[in-house]
Scaffold this motif. Structure first.
Motif, short mmCIF file in Angstrom:
data_model
loop_
_atom_site.label_atom_id
_atom_site.label_comp_id
_atom_site.label_asym_id
_atom_site.label_seq_id
_atom_site.Cartn_x
_atom_site.Cartn_y
_atom_site.Cartn_z
N SER A 287 27.39 6.14 38.76
CA SER A 287 27.10 7.49 38.61
C SER A 287 28.37 8.09 38.65
N LYS B 161 30.23 7.84 35.50
CA LYS B 161 29.33 8.75 34.57
C LYS B 161 29.15 7.81 33.32
N TRP C 295 26.12 6.14 32.23
CA TRP C 295 24.52 5.88 32.27
C TRP C 295 24.12 4.58 31.75
N ALA D 289 21.13 8.75 42.31
CA ALA D 289 22.40 8.00 41.67
C ALA D 289 22.05 7.73 40.23
N THR E 163 21.45 11.26 38.46
CA THR E 163 22.72 11.79 38.26
C THR E 163 23.64 11.33 36.97
N ALA E 164 23.43 9.89 36.74
CA ALA E 164 24.35 9.35 35.85
C ALA E 164 23.59 9.60 34.51
#
Length: 613
Positions: free
Chosen positions: A350, A353, A355, A379, A382-383
């Motif tokens: 996350s 960044k 994903w 988490a 969020t990613a």
């Protein structure tokens, strides 16, 4: 269980049969020993109490220390006191064992009850019992009570030992009361009690928690200055590194870490974890790797807390691949890796960044049937949101519920921020509704996202000259679904006790701004009640064009915001009225100015009326 021998409580033998107390006492004790090995202390007590009622219990045949030790491990205060009541003639050793259970459970009330029982039994509490009572108070955070016990101990003629002073200092350290810690240390020195490493470590810990890092190093110097120097151990090193880190002295913490090599300290995973957490402030990945190498060379097996810290560090350093390698290496070494490490790895994905890696990890966790936690899923969400994967994120939200996990405020906040980023108000409203159904209380972030999306839609409608006004009340008033929704959500936030920010207030006020229109502008001038020649009237219109006009509800909303302290109150006690508009958002500043203009208009009208009279 019933009296009179009917349906008496029975306990199973290892062979599956049942033993009746009245027949075979040895079998009852055999059952007791089996139950205590299994940690089933409540059933142990039931058995012993039933034997007591039948007159079959001989506590000399029951190993007291074993039972109290199990109680300590389970923090079973109630069962410990029930067992104690079965002891016919408890000795001071029995009381000390009971006191130790209270200490492990941080139960100061129970500990003081033990002291009263000692006194009622006509016994005199010894140093060990008082010290354990002080330790219990320390663990409970009751510093004043701790010193009261100490003074009672001294007044009773009991000489405190190094462990007593260690408990006092440790309690002060836990409470962050460095002055009292050194006060106890001073008393200790005055009584010629030689401090040990535990005492020095407690002092360093107290210094670290209070930010007195230089004083912590003074304590280290005292250790070396003893007649027989006291070498630091891994606890000393860890406490010093924490002290440096708390003071922001990361380089100094790294120098302290080198003492592990100087004093040939093997240590535990905890001290290496502290080193990792210290260097995380500077993002020095090479140092983190060297700590891991040192740990491996010294034969210290990493625990999950260390692995979690190292993986988290790798994530913040942008070393996602390295984070995955750390986890795999630990598994190859046969180290037990659980959800803590996997959660940190998800956090690393996350933070980076990434994903794709986050989703890959999630699929792997499902394949090994490792149930994630809510924070792990947050988490992942969020990613995915950072990667503009909102549809996939909604699938993950559905997975959470199927796994029996309850999305929390953080979950919905992340999702609503993503919705605002994509300007998807429909999904945002659905999520807000779903959050309420799940018992999640919406927070300011969630309210702000919905209001922001409403604000953008209203602004678009207003600038495109769509129909947003109603003249039913005789004066222009906004009638628009996005304005209504923004006001409803804003009101919901206020009712929930959430104090909006200036930014949120400004966005709501923006939803109440009237469209630019010559007719509306002329009506505004008339509403202001200002008589002026053509030139002045033109200048006034230009002023209004610059600041716009707002629905009357905007002024009530601004007044309410002022009552909450979000914006300064408008006051005409001093002329000129001075306001720092730089601290206000655009619409807040405009409504603020119009409020001042209207207030001055009323003051002027009142002054003219008084002059006429």
């Amino acid at each position: 269980m019933q009296d009179g021998g009917k349906n008496m409580l029975q306990f199973p033998y290892p062979n599956g049969k049942h033993a009746n107390y009245a027949h075979d006492v040895s079998e009852q004790l055999h059952s007791y020993n089996r139950l205590i090995r299994q940690g089933r202390i409540s059933e142990c007590i039931d058995l012993l109490e039933d034997m007591e009622r039948k007159g079959l219990l001989d506590m000399d045949k029951v190993y007291h220390a074993r039972f109290f030790n199990v109680c300590k491990s389970q923090k079973a205060i109630k069962e410990a006191f029930r067992f104690f009541k079965l002891v016919p003639n408890p000795t001071l050793s029995t009381f000390n064992m009971l006191m130790s259970v209270c200490a492990s459970s941080k139960d100061s009330e129970g500990a003081f009850q033990v002291l009263r029982l000692v006194q009622e039994a006509g016994l005199k509490a010894d140093c060990k019992l008082y010290t354990t009572l002080i330790t219990t108070c320390a663990k409970s955070g009751k510093v004043d009570a701790m010193f009261e016990v100490f003074h009672e101990m001294v007044n009773a003629g009991i000489e405190p030992n190094v462990h007593t002073y260690g408990a006092l200092i440790d309690g002060c350290a836990k409470a962050g009361q460095v002055a009292k810690a050194f006060g106890a240390y001073g008393i200790m020195r005055s009584k010629n009690v030689k401090p040990d490493r535990v005492v020095f470590n407690a002092l360093i810990t107290a210094c670290g928690q209070s930010g007195a890092v230089d004083r912590a190093f003074d304590v280290l110097a005292e250790m070396n200055a003893e007649v027989h120097p006291v070498d630091p151990d891994h606890i000393t090193i860890g406490a010093l590194m924490k002290a440096c880190a708390n003071a922001g002295q990361v380089d100094r913490a790294r120098e302290v870490y080198k003492m592990i090599h100087k004093y040939n300290i093997k240590g535990t995973p905890e001290v290496y974890t502290i080193a990792i957490n210290c260097c995380s402030q500077t993002g020095d990945w090479e140092f983190a790797c060297s700590v891991y190498d040192d740990m491996t060379k010294k034969g210290v097996i990493p625990d999950e807390v260390f692995l979690s810290a190292l993986i988290d560090f790798a994530g913040h350093a942008g070393k996602v691949e390295a984070a995955f390698e750390i986890l795999q290496e630990a598994k190859n070494q046969g180290i037990s890796v659980g959800i803590i490490s996997y959660s940190s790895l998800m956090g690393a994905c996350s933070n980076a960044k990434n994903w794709q890696k986050a989703l890959e990890l999630y699929e792997h966790m499902k394949s090994i049937k490792l149930k994630p936690t809510v924070s792990t899923m947050n988490a992942l969400i969020t990613a995915l949101c950072d990667g503009d994967q909102l549809p996939k994120t909604m699938e993950v939200l559905s997975d959470m519920k199927s796994l029996g996990l309850c999305p929390n405020t953080i979950t919905y906040s992340i999702l609503l921020v993503a919705c605002e980023r994509k300007d998807d108000v429909e999904v945002g409203l659905m999520l807000l509704s779903q959050a309420k159904e799940d018992g999640v209380i919406p927070n300011l972030v969630m309210f702000k996202c919905i209001i922001g999306m409403c604000s953008r839609r209203y602004e678009k409608a207003r600038t495109l000259n769509e129909h947003v006004l109603s003249f039913n009340s005789g004066r222009p008033q906004i009638e628009n679904k996005w304005t209504s929704l923004a006001l409803m959500v804003y009101r919901e936030a206020i009712v929930a006790g959430t104090i909006p920010t200036v930014e949120v207030v400004s966005k709501v006020l923006g939803c109440l701004q009237l469209p630019y229109n010559a007719d509306i502008r002329e009506r505004l001038v008339e509403n202001l009640g200002v008589s002026a020649d053509a030139l002045k009237r033109s200048n006034l219109c230009s002023l209004i064009d610059g600041f716009g006009e707002y629905d009357p509800r905007a002024f009530s909303l601004l007044e309410e915001a002022a009552s909450f302290g979000i914006v300064p109150c408008v006051s005409f006690k001093e002329i000129p009225v001075v306001v720092d508009a730089r601290k206000l958002e655009i619409h807040t500043a405009k409504v603020y100015l119009l409020t001042i203009l209207k207030g001055l208009r009323h003051r002027l009208a009142a002054a003219i009326l008084c002059k006429k009279n």
